[in-house]
Design a protein around this motif. Structure first.
Motif, PDB file in Angstrom:
ATOM      1  N   GLU A  41       0.866  -1.189   0.000  1.00 43.11           N
ATOM      2  CA  GLU A  41       0.000   0.000   0.000  1.00 43.11           C
ATOM      3  C   GLU A  41       0.906   1.243   0.000  1.00 43.11           C
ATOM      4  O   GLU A  41       1.809   1.366   0.827  1.00 43.11           O
ATOM      5  N   LYS A  42       0.612   2.124  -0.924  1.00 45.13           N
ATOM      6  CA  LYS A  42       1.466   3.296  -1.149  1.00 45.13           C
ATOM      7  C   LYS A  42       1.458   4.298   0.012  1.00 45.13           C
ATOM      8  O   LYS A  42       2.469   4.924   0.316  1.00 45.13           O
ATOM      9  N   GLY A  48      -7.764   3.111   1.088  1.00 41.80           N
ATOM     10  CA  GLY A  48      -8.016   3.959  -0.071  1.00 41.80           C
ATOM     11  C   GLY A  48      -9.388   4.622  -0.024  1.00 41.80           C
ATOM     12  O   GLY A  48      -9.917   4.933   1.068  1.00 41.80           O
ATOM     13  N   THR A  49      -9.953   4.846  -1.174  1.00 43.12           N
ATOM     14  CA  THR A  49     -11.275   5.476  -1.245  1.00 43.12           C
ATOM     15  C   THR A  49     -12.346   4.537  -0.695  1.00 43.12           C
ATOM     16  O   THR A  49     -13.398   4.985  -0.241  1.00 43.12           O
ATOM     17  N   THR A  50     -12.075   3.234  -0.712  1.00 44.69           N
ATOM     18  CA  THR A  50     -13.051   2.295  -0.132  1.00 44.69           C
ATOM     19  C   THR A  50     -13.339   2.661   1.316  1.00 44.69           C
ATOM     20  O   THR A  50     -14.466   2.546   1.790  1.00 44.69           O
ATOM     21  N   ALA A  55     -19.973   2.142   1.490  1.00 43.93           N
ATOM     22  CA  ALA A  55     -19.730   0.696   1.352  1.00 43.93           C
ATOM     23  C   ALA A  55     -21.001  -0.107   1.177  1.00 43.93           C
ATOM     24  O   ALA A  55     -21.115  -1.231   1.653  1.00 43.93           O
ATOM     25  N   GLY A  56     -21.986   0.486   0.473  1.00 46.27           N
ATOM     26  CA  GLY A  56     -23.030  -0.339  -0.103  1.00 46.27           C
ATOM     27  C   GLY A  56     -22.355  -1.258  -1.108  1.00 46.27           C
ATOM     28  O   GLY A  56     -21.426  -0.839  -1.799  1.00 46.27           O
ATOM     29  N   LEU A 201       4.026   0.455  -5.787  1.00 43.56           N
ATOM     30  CA  LEU A 201       4.378  -0.203  -7.047  1.00 43.56           C
ATOM     31  C   LEU A 201       4.884   0.841  -8.041  1.00 43.56           C
ATOM     32  O   LEU A 201       4.253   1.894  -8.212  1.00 43.56           O
ATOM     33  N   ASN A 264      -4.089   7.439  -5.542  1.00 43.24           N
ATOM     34  CA  ASN A 264      -4.558   6.909  -6.819  1.00 43.24           C
ATOM     35  C   ASN A 264      -4.169   7.796  -8.000  1.00 43.24           C
ATOM     36  O   ASN A 264      -4.966   8.566  -8.518  1.00 43.24           O
ATOM     37  N   ASP A 267      -0.773   4.643 -11.114  1.00 39.39           N
ATOM     38  CA  ASP A 267       0.512   3.923 -11.220  1.00 39.39           C
ATOM     39  C   ASP A 267       0.318   2.509 -11.763  1.00 39.39           C
ATOM     40  O   ASP A 267       1.103   2.034 -12.596  1.00 39.39           O
ATOM     41  N   ASN A 483     -10.982   0.069  -9.578  1.00 38.53           N
ATOM     42  CA  ASN A 483     -10.841   1.153 -10.554  1.00 38.53           C
ATOM     43  C   ASN A 483      -9.542   1.088 -11.351  1.00 38.53           C
ATOM     44  O   ASN A 483      -9.332   1.909 -12.247  1.00 38.53           O
ATOM     45  N   GLY A 497     -23.142   0.490  -4.802  1.00 37.12           N
ATOM     46  CA  GLY A 497     -22.286  -0.644  -4.484  1.00 37.12           C
ATOM     47  C   GLY A 497     -21.726  -1.374  -5.674  1.00 37.12           C
ATOM     48  O   GLY A 497     -21.053  -2.397  -5.505  1.00 37.12           O
ATOM     49  N   ILE A 500     -17.486  -0.971  -5.505  1.00 30.70           N
ATOM     50  CA  ILE A 500     -16.773  -1.843  -4.561  1.00 30.70           C
ATOM     51  C   ILE A 500     -17.231  -3.298  -4.722  1.00 30.70           C
ATOM     52  O   ILE A 500     -16.428  -4.227  -4.644  1.00 30.70           O
TER      53      ILE A 500
END
Ligand code: FAD
Length: 516
Positions: A41-42, A48-50, A55-56, A201, A264, A267, A483, A497, A500
């Protein structure tokens, strides 16, 4: 990059890039099958956006829906999804999502840390197979006592707290944070998952056309990571990359995204392209109208229960109660709110006091907005029009027509209030509770711009979430979800939803394939 002979700094069976919903489902799937799994994880946080999301999860026919008395199935979901998305994406990829949804939920809920529940939130299109009360499931809130403090503290804060620099509230993790927390606990429980934060990454390592590992930057040094079974790219889209937004989306930049900061920038998409992957849907995002903030950012705004949107000519251009992605597309079509000099104004009257008549995921401070020229107030509509630089007669005519529609209960221009989604958020009274007249001073105008919940174009993938080359053949060892991949829903957002939910299913499918 073909230099597989050099030494490795880390080795694993499965390398997962990113730590949103799709990534962690993939990581858990691989690790729970005994594969040595490494998540990189960067940023400083997982999720992240999640983690920002409600989180439906749009996963038709799953056992959580059934527990809560909802009769749904992959086929009912398919009827609706197909009616909305049609031929915009390959049917077999749509089917992989729909047929994999229930299994993904069952697989996850086999772990005691993961639990979902149904909550009402309507599907977004009036199409056959729609559930007007919705079919999405949500992660159950996660008490902090259910996991080690240091792990749950590493989940990204809620959007409003992070944007406003406020402390993370005490109490259970909710919504997207609950999903990330639960998936991290599930991953940890396998004993086969490792995570590295602050590790980004940079490129993929290939041998004879197959991906066998990756390079990542960590604290200024380069790590070479070998991945014996494969690499799952689920590192979000390119929403935070101003240059790519200009190149691929013809937008002014990246300031108005609601995506989590720092991560995001596309990359993983860039690395996949370098490794030979084809891309699609790069002009697409999960769009939304957004409130423009004094610092130049913008925040996702939905569920209007008052006011209208007018463009620079003082006229309405859409049904303001549309689902947010559809409203975003209307803004694009009208070229309204898409650049700094094409303003949209949310005009409403004094009945709401100091509150905005809608939901903004980051609260607005009226005083600061007023000082920044983003929130105007006047005793008369005429005065308001002058303040926002809109033709006074045009605004008067627009509001007069709208008030007439409110009195009759029928929006003759844009049919606001005729759809179940419109009415879900309505708080007005009378024949059409979505049409609240604009008649009591003081009058307000607040600036709205085109925002997004992330881009949705990226690596083209197949039914097994494998990255595809231009010729349609898969790149061995390379998978993409969320994404980072071109979305299974094409240029549509069928229901709450899908972002996700589809990321999770394809993360699950990728892990299952790597475990074979
Ligand atoms: P992310 O969740 O952003 O995860 C990507 C991760 O990869 C990030 O942590 C990032 O830092 C990391 N990363 C990036 N580059 C690298 C790299 N080079 N190396 C390593 N790591 C990297 N969608 C729904 O389905 N349901 C909802 O209810 C919903 N509500 C939303 C509410 C809000 C307020 C917002 C903003 C969005 C909402 N969305 C919702 C949209 C959804 O949250 C996103 O589209 C989705 O979470 C994106 O998932 P992802 O896995 O692609 O990316």
């Amino acid at each position: 990059m073909e230099n597989a002979d050099m030494a490795w700094d880390q080795e694993c069976d499965v390398l997962v890039v990113g730590s949103g919903g799709g990534s962690l489902v993939g990581a858990y799937g691989a690790a729970s099958r005994g594969l040595d799994t490494l998540v990189i994880e960067k940023t400083a946080y997982f999720g992240g956006t999640t983690a920002y999301a409600g989180a439906g999860l749009w996963l038709p026919g799953n056992q959580s829906q059934a527990r809560d008395g909802l009769e749904d199935s992959a086929d009912l979901g398919r009827a609706y999804f197909r009616a909305v998305v049609g031929d915009a994406t390959p049917h077999e990829v749509q089917d992989a999502y729909l047929d994999g949804a229930a299994e993904t939920v069952a697989f996850l809920e086999d772990n005691p840390h993961v639990r979902f529940e149904y909550r009402p939130f309507p599907d977004y299109f009036a199409a056959p197979g729609r559930f007007e009360a919705g079919r999405a499931v949500f992660p159950v809130d996660l008490p902090t006592a259910d996991g080690p403090r240091e792990l749950l503290d590493a989940v990204r804060p809620p959007a409003w707290a992070e944007r406003l620099g406020l402390p993370v509230p005490d109490g259970p993790l909710t919504d997207g944070r609950a999903l990330i927390g639960r998936l991290l606990l599930a991953l940890e429980s396998t004993g086969n998952g490792r995570t590295l934060r602050h590790t980004a990454l940079t490129r993929l390592i290939t041998e004879d056309g197959a991906v066998i590992g990756a390079e990542a930057e960590q604290d200024g040094r380069t790590l070479r990571i070998r991945a014996r079974r494969g690499v799952l790219l689920a590192a979000g889209g390119f929403e935070a990359n101003a240059e790519l937004r200009r190149t691929w989306q013809d937008l002014p930049g990246a300031d108005w995204t609601m995506g989590a900061p720092g991560g995001n920038t596309g990359d993983a998409i860039t690395a996949a392209v370098e490794a030979g992957a084809a891309t699609g849907l790069l002009d697409q995002s999960w769009w939304c109208p957004s409130l423009r903030f004094p610092d130049g950012s913008a925040a996702f705004t939905l569920g209007l229960h008052g006011g209208i949107f007018v463009d620079g000519s003082g006229r309405r251009f859409a049904n303001e109660s549309l689902p947010y992605d559809q409203m975003g597309r209307q803004m694009l079509a009208a070229k309204a709110g898409t650049t700094h000099d094409s303003p949209v104004w949310w005009v409403f009257d004094g009945r709401f006091g100091d509150e905005l008549p809608g939901i903004t995921v980051v609260p607005a401070d009226r005083k600061a907005f007023t000082e920044a020229g983003l929130w105007h107030t006047a005793d008369t509509l005429h005065g308001l029009a002058e303040r926002i630089g809109v033709d006074t007669e045009a605004l008067r005519t627009t509001v007069q027509a709208f008030n007439g529609y409110a009195a009759d209960g029928v929006d003759e221009d844009f049919h606001r209030g005729e759809d179940a989604y419109d009415r879900f958020f309505a708080q007005g009274e009378g024949a059409n509770p979505c049409l609240v007249p604009i008649e009591e001073g003081p009058f307000h105008a607040v600036q709205i711009v085109l925002g997004d919940l992330g881009t949705k174009g990226g690596v083209r993938t197949d039914v097994l979430a494998r990255a595809l080359r231009e010729d349609g053949t898969p790149i061995p060892g390379l998978y993409a979800a969320g994404n980072t991949a071109a979305s299974v829903s094409g240029p549509y957002y069928p229901g709450p939803g899908v972002p996700i939910g589809s990321a999770m299913v394809f993360g699950h499918i990728a892990a299952s394939h790597m475990a074979e």
